[in-house]
Design an enzyme around this catalytic site. Structure first.
Site: not given
Ligand code: DAK
Length: 259
Positions: A120, A72, A140, A117
């Site tokens: 998922e 997400a 998460e 997500g």
């Molecule tokens: N969201 C937004 N931007 C993201 C992102 C994300 N999940 N993942 C990466 N990016 C963006 C980074 O901010 C960066 O943007 P800029 O700074 O260049 O503008 C760009 O993508 C490149 O990322 P990184 O610079 O971080 O790249 P790295 O190679 O250093 O790292 C990484 C890659 C995948 C390890 C890292 O980006 C990372 O940890 N990303 C977050 C992964 C994460 O935590 N994902 C889970 C998100 S929570 C819901 C139900 C479900 C959900 C939500 C709501 N409801 C019922 C309403 C689900 C929640 C989730 O998925």
């Protein structure tokens, strides 16, 4: 005459390759993270695919070599109010359920990070093929939320309760090889071969009776939620339904005539 027009998408690429629909999340600069628009477009393309009988299988993948989908959109989530969060939740769930219940099999070609997500989304698909560089996980809890698009439910059903708890409680990422060893993905291939493998599997599926495949998917999905006798009862109905289609007659006749 009003011709149906293919919707224009901003965040996904949609193409047909023979009988396979290929849907690519197209937001590589944000590692294909899903904001509300991505989710809405995914949902809309699933409606298009669902009503097209010439499509026999679907592949979902991400644009770029780094990410299937990093989850997400954290930036978006950090700014929304509770009413917007409600919409995000409802539309997210609807999208995942549309994929899970789609009347055609869905293969997730996991070409890199599949986190939160993103994992998922892969879990809502029927089959997962990962490239060697893929990393999967449900991080998460690091962000103060639990998995919310089916992760707590589908992951446990796919890899078992103990592994799902380990992955969700620690939030750790697993490599493609480890994902293979716990049954989280079906197959691991080199990144350049990923689409070829996914298309080969889609073609293998497409050769079979679309109705029989569709009924099988429905029976497996419904059966896993039911006790064995309910599941077997459904199987009787599904199996009998296959006899309503000319496909069964033709395929059995071809076999008997040794064609
Ligand atoms: N969201 C937004 N931007 C993201 C992102 C994300 N999940 N993942 C990466 N990016 C963006 C980074 O901010 C960066 O943007 P800029 O700074 O260049 O503008 C760009 O993508 C490149 O990322 P990184 O610079 O971080 O790249 P790295 O190679 O250093 O790292 C990484 C890659 C995948 C390890 C890292 O980006 C990372 O940890 N990303 C977050 C992964 C994460 O935590 N994902 C889970 C998100 S929570 C819901 C139900 C479900 C959900 C939500 C709501 N409801 C019922 C309403 C689900 C929640 C989730 O998925």
């Amino acid at each position: 005459v009003c011709k149906p027009r293919m919707a224009e998408y901003k965040y996904i690429l949609y193409e047909r390759i023979d009988h396979t629909a290929v849907v690519r999340l197209n937001r590589p600069e944000k590692l294909n993270a899903m904001n509300l628009d991505v989710i809405a477009e995914l949902s809309s393309v699933m409606d298009t695919i669902s009503s097209d009988d010439s499509i026999k299988a679907v592949i979902i993948t991400g644009v770029g070599e780094k990410a299937f989908c990093a989850g997400a959109d954290i930036e978006y989530m950090s700014k929304i109010n509770p009413l917007e969060a409600e919409q995000y939740a409802i539309k997210g769930h609807a999208s995942m359920s549309k994929i899970e219940n789609l009347n055609k099999p869905v293969i997730a070609a996991v070409n890199g990070y599949a986190l939160g997500g993103g994992c998922e989304l892969a879990l809502a698909s029927d089959i997962r093929i990962a490239s060697k560089n893929a990393m999967l996980g449900q991080p998460e809890v690091n962000l103060g939320i639990c998995p919310g698009w089916g992760g707590t439910q589908r992951l446990a059903r796919i890899v078992g309760v103990a592994k799902a708890k380990e992955l969700i409680f620690t939030g750790k990422r697993v490599s493609a090889e480890e994902a293979l060893s716990i049954g989280l993905v079906n197959k691991v291939v080199e990144l350049p071969k990923l689409m070829e493998e996914a298309l080969a599997m889609a073609n293998e599926i497409a050769k079979n009776s679309a109705l029989a495949v569709r009924v099988s998917k429905m029976l497996i999905n419904r059966g896993i939620e039911s006790d064995i006798n309910t599941g077997l009862g459904l199987e009787v109905w599904g199996w009998s339904l296959c006899f309503s289609h000319i496909d069964r007659t033709e395929r059995m006749t071809r076999f008997l005539q040794k064609k």
